[in-house]
Structures are given as structure tokens and as C-alpha cells.
Design an enzyme around this catalytic site. Structure first.
Site, PDB file in Angstrom:
ATOM      1  N   HIS A 106     -42.560  42.105  16.746  1.00 30.76           N
ATOM      2  CA  HIS A 106     -42.939  40.722  16.424  1.00 30.76           C
ATOM      3  C   HIS A 106     -44.006  40.245  17.418  1.00 30.76           C
ATOM      4  CE1 HIS A 106     -42.585  36.361  16.090  1.00 30.76           C
ATOM      5  NE2 HIS A 106     -42.165  36.593  14.856  1.00 30.76           N
ATOM      6  N   GLU A 177     -48.307  39.342   9.889  1.00 34.46           N
ATOM      7  CA  GLU A 177     -48.059  38.008  10.433  1.00 34.46           C
ATOM      8  C   GLU A 177     -49.256  37.607  11.292  1.00 34.46           C
ATOM      9  OE1 GLU A 177     -43.827  36.621  10.455  1.00 34.46           O
ATOM     10  OE2 GLU A 177     -43.993  37.807  12.268  1.00 34.46           O
ATOM     11  N   GLY A 248     -39.873  31.723   9.797  1.00 33.25           N
ATOM     12  CA  GLY A 248     -39.439  31.279  11.117  1.00 33.25           C
ATOM     13  C   GLY A 248     -38.993  29.830  11.103  1.00 33.25           C
TER      14      GLY A 248
HETATM   15  P1  PGA Z   1     -43.086  30.744  11.244  1.00 30.49           P
HETATM   16  O1  PGA Z   1     -42.634  32.043  12.043  1.00 30.49           O
HETATM   17  O2  PGA Z   1     -42.563  30.854   9.857  1.00 30.49           O
HETATM   18  O3  PGA Z   1     -42.451  29.612  12.031  1.00 30.49           O
HETATM   19  O4  PGA Z   1     -44.566  30.695  11.293  1.00 30.49           O
HETATM   20  C1  PGA Z   1     -42.744  33.307  11.473  1.00 30.49           C
HETATM   21  C2  PGA Z   1     -42.455  34.329  12.505  1.00 30.49           C
HETATM   22  O5  PGA Z   1     -42.655  34.075  13.707  1.00 30.49           O
HETATM   23  O6  PGA Z   1     -42.032  35.443  12.143  1.00 30.49           O
END
Ligand code: PGA
Length: 271
Positions: A106, A177, A248
Site C-alpha cells: 500500500h 491506487e 479507504g
Molecule cells: P481512500 O483510500 O479511499 O480514502 O482514498 C484508499 C486507500 O488508501 O487504499
């Protein structure tokens, strides 16, 4: 709720709420119980679940099992066997709990904890060898984007995991991501639309195709993560090359996570 789903290309579709370090043990159990109570009204067409904090893996999993949701680890030790890596969670520990999924690499692990591509590769291989399905996060930062080096960076991240010995394409997923779209890192940059993400995922497939071949590339699951929420989940999952989501901020409450699962499901079913 059905236990798993694959699209017509044979790709596994997954949506996972990522609780990160936001919830205590008691709060995690409470949220898991709310998910259990709330999920009955949802008919999810693919696997959905949660990545809680390790301290709550066992207790959350008991509730999520009952709800037909999967439990995913947030992180994993980068090799086995262990014995002198204090504080780490190993694949053996996950297997003992019956946890079959783990997020790997991540952006918060890479950027805040300095995980290198080599470490991410170690985690990836350890999972595959232990029959745990890794969801390997890759992503470019706002700076890389501004410098025009996003693709070089993404190719390096992909190349680090997709080397010999090559795992079966069904044994893992990538999650694109973009750091610039993740709620905790986000600046004024507008979020990418579903169409834009679909195009990026197609390009990621091309990278995989050049490395390995077209069949592997077309069968690889590529999830998307970056501020996915009830308002945009449809837009992302309606796209044929978006094979799921990491969620997230919108996973903070059971209500908002279930609403996001619903939006993603409706998008997927409208393809
Ligand atoms: P977010 O986080 O949906 O708050 O942008 C996603 C993640 O960090 O995997």
C-alpha cells in the site's frame, strides 16, 4: 451474498474496505456487527470485505464470515519462516485464522514506512507461496505525474512483482491506487473519472502484456483505489477494466461502506 465472482475474462472481482489504523478493537467489532446487520439487504454480485487492523483480525473475521464478507490483512511480513521479526504478522498467523487475502505494498507502507519494490516483492511471493491472495498496490505520486515519470514508475513497480517464478494469474490482483487520488494524500487535483481510470488500467494491461503476454494481461484483476465512495463507485465499476475497488475513507462507517459496495455492484451489473 455470493462468495466470489469473475467477469467474462475470468478476472476475480473484489471490493475491500480498508480501515487502516482508524478503529480500535472495540470500534472494529462494532463496525463489523453493523456490517453484519446491514448486509442482509444487499445482494452483492462479487466478493466484498474489509481489511481491519491486525489487532481485530480474529474478532472481525468471526462477524464477517457470518455476513458472507471476506477478511483481508492490511500488511504482511515479507518472508517466512519468522522468529526474529518482532511486531510482524506472518502468513502462518493468517493461515491459522483462515485469512486468505492480504494487501501488499500500500502507498502508505511504501511512502511512510519506506517499503521498497524488493520488500513488496518479498511480501507478494510469501503470500503466493502460502496460498494467500495478495492485492498488490501500485501507484504514482503527484510529483511523478508532474514530472511525466508516472509510467516509468508504474512499470518498475509491476516489473518488481511479475518476475520469475511467475505466479498463476488467478492467484493475485493488482490495485492501481494513484497517490494523488487517495483521500489522505490528496491535494487540489480532481479525481480521475471512471473513463480515465479504465484507460489507465488498459495501459497497465499493456505493460503486463509486454512483460508476459496478452492472455495473462487480459486475465489479470486490476482493482482501483483512490477516494472511491457511494457517489462515484458506480462510475468506476461500470468500466470493463476496473475489476474492483479498495475503499479507504468511505469505509469508516458500515453505512457508508455498504452504500459504496452497493454503488460498485450497480455499476458492475450495468456493464
Ligand atoms: P481512500 O483510500 O479511499 O480514502 O482514498 C484508499 C486507500 O488508501 O487504499
Amino acid at each position: 451474498m455470493i462468495s466470489d465472482a469473475y467477469n467474462k475474462n475470468g478476472r476475480r472481482i473484489l471490493a475491500i474496505g480498508v480501515w487502516k489504523d482508524r478503529l480500535t478493537y472495540s470500534e472494529s467489532v462494532q463496525e463489523a456487527e453493523s456490517l453484519l446487520a446491514g448486509q442482509a439487504s444487499l445482494k452483492l454480485p462479487f466478493e466484498c470485505g474489509v481489511a481491519p487492523s491486525p489487532i481485530a483480525y480474529h474478532a472481525v473475521k468471526a462477524r464477517l464470515d457470518e455476513a458472507g464478507l471476506i477478511t483481508c490483512a492490511q500488511n504482511i511480513m515479507w518472508h517466512e519462516p519468522a522468529g526474529s521479526y518482532i511486531g510482524e504478522v506472518t502468513t502462518r498467523m493468517l493461515a491459522d485464522l483462515g485469512i486468505r487475502f492480504s494487501i501488499v505494498g500500500h502507498s502508505e507502507r511504501r511512502l511512510t514506512f519506506g517499503e521498497t519494490d524488493e520488500v513488496v516483492r518479498g511480501k507478494f511471493r510469501t503470500c503466493v507461496d502460502a496460498d494467500i491472495f495478495p492485492v498488490v498496490c501500485i501507484g504514482d505520486t503527484a510529483e511523478q505525474r508532474a514530472q511525466g515519470s508516472s509510467w516509468k514508475h508504474l512499470e518498475t513497480q509491476i516489473g518488481a512483482v511479475l518476475r520469475d517464478p511467475l505466479p498463476p494469474v488467478t492467484s493475485f490482483a493488482l490495485a492501481y491506487e494513484p497517490v494523488w487520488a487517495i483521500s489522505t494524500w490528496r491535494n487540489a487535483e480532481p479525481l480521475p473519472t471512471g473513463i480515465v481510470v479504465n484507460e489507465i488500467h488498459l495501459n497497465l494491461r499493456r505493460v503486463v502484456e509486454n512483460l508476459i503476454g496478452s492472455q495473462y494481461a487480459s486475465e489479470l484483476s486490476i482493482l482501483y483505489g483512490g477516494s472511491v465512495n457511494p457517489a462515484n463507485g458506480f462510475d468506476y465499476l461500470v468500466q470493463p477494466n476496473v475489476d474492483g475497488a479498495l475503499i479507504g475513507g468511505a469505509s469508516k462507517t458500515a453505512e457508508s461502506l455498504l452504500a459504496t459496495f452497493r454503488a460498485c455492484s450497480e455499476g458492475f451489473l450495468s456493464r
